[in-house]
Design a protein around this motif. Structure first.
Motif: not given
Length: 295
Positions: A265-281
């Motif tokens: 995503f960053a390499d394609n210009g979408l580098s601002r990431i708002e994310s929740k933590p990785i979840e593991r069911p």
């Protein structure tokens, strides 16, 4: 959707159990995810001597319209009655979080990839999106979307049938305010090309997806797509066993590792990431992540 993924994980064991009981599971047999007990075995269809009789035509109503099609996955509330499948996607917290992450979608033009049965589309419309173009690759799911559009009067929504990769590749119109890509990236044979294409037609992509890691997908098959590492997933078993299979149009897919996905995503210009933590069911499913990527 965790229940859907959990049920899928039980299908191999269910097939083995049926075979130990002398029930043959062949290519004409399916499992249905929307039965009361999670899934039910559907043997090969009866021959030409079936005694099927068309049910009587009911009085016109939204609920009657809803029941024209079967094998629903999503659950909807109509006039105080719950209809459809087992998974409530009309109040999906993932979509609420994504919309909040970008300050809402009121007045926005949205492209939705893989709407399934239109529950997320309904949420976008009710949140004030000015238009939603939703592209669904499953014929059955697309028909379900049309029923949902009619019943809930989603005038802002337009449902198109087909592979959204072609739409993204050929799109020449004005940019979209956002693209919703919920539960679709891990069904792509070439997620890198899709992400690149999306970066041309929007500044914001809303994502929920499964991730590759040391345990998923199984069996381990390391791959690299355009310089991004991941693991290959084969959906052959799901496609053969699940009557209302709701995955992608390809039998195989590439799941990217977390860092590789965000780097793409960053390499394609979408580098601002708002994310929740990785979840593991807690039931042992694949890790997944929810994030908004913007320019």
């Amino acid at each position: 959707m965790s229940k859907v993924h959990q049920l899928r994980g039980s299908l191999v064991e269910a097939r083995r159990e049926l075979r130990t009981r002398g029930v043959e599971v062949d290519s004409d047999s399916r499992f249905n995810l929307d039965s009361d007990d999670g899934f039910k075995f559907i043997p090969r269809p009866a021959g030409s001597g079936s005694n099927y009789v068309e049910p009587p035509t009911p009085a016109p109503s939204p609920i009657a319209s809803f029941h024209v099609l079967d094998s629903w996955i999503s659950r909807f509330d109509i006039d105080g009655e719950s209809v459809g499948g087992q998974v409530d996607l009309s109040t999906d917290e993932r979509i609420t979080w994504l919309m909040d992450a970008i300050g809402g979608v009121k007045g926005n033009r949205i492209l939705e990839l893989g709407p399934l049965e239109g529950a997320h589309t309904k949420m976008l419309c009710e949140a004030g999106a000015s238009s939603v173009i939703a592209i669904e690759g499953s014929r059955a799911s697309w028909l379900h979307c049309l029923v949902v559009k009619e019943i809930f009067e989603l005038s802002q929504a337009r449902f198109l049938y087909g592979d959204f990769n072609h739409y993204v590749d050929q799109y020449q119109g004005p940019p979209f305010d956002a693209v919703l890509a919920c539960a679709v990236l891990y069904h792509q044979l070439d997620p890198v090309s899709l992400i690149s294409g999306l970066s041309r037609l929007t500044n914001t992509v809303l994502v929920w997806t499964s991730l590759a890691d040391d345990g998923f997908p199984k069996p381990a098959m390391e791959v690299e797509v355009s310089g991004y590492r991941g693991r290959k997933m084969n959906y052959h078993e799901d496609r053969n066993l699940i009557q209302n299979y709701c995955g992608g149009v390809d039998q195989e897919a590439v799941w990217l590792y977390h860092d590789e996905l965000l780097r793409c995503f960053a390499d394609n210009g979408l580098s601002r990431i708002e994310s929740k933590p990785i979840e593991r069911p807690d039931w042992g499913g694949a890790p997944h992540i929810l994030f908004a990527a913007s320019r």
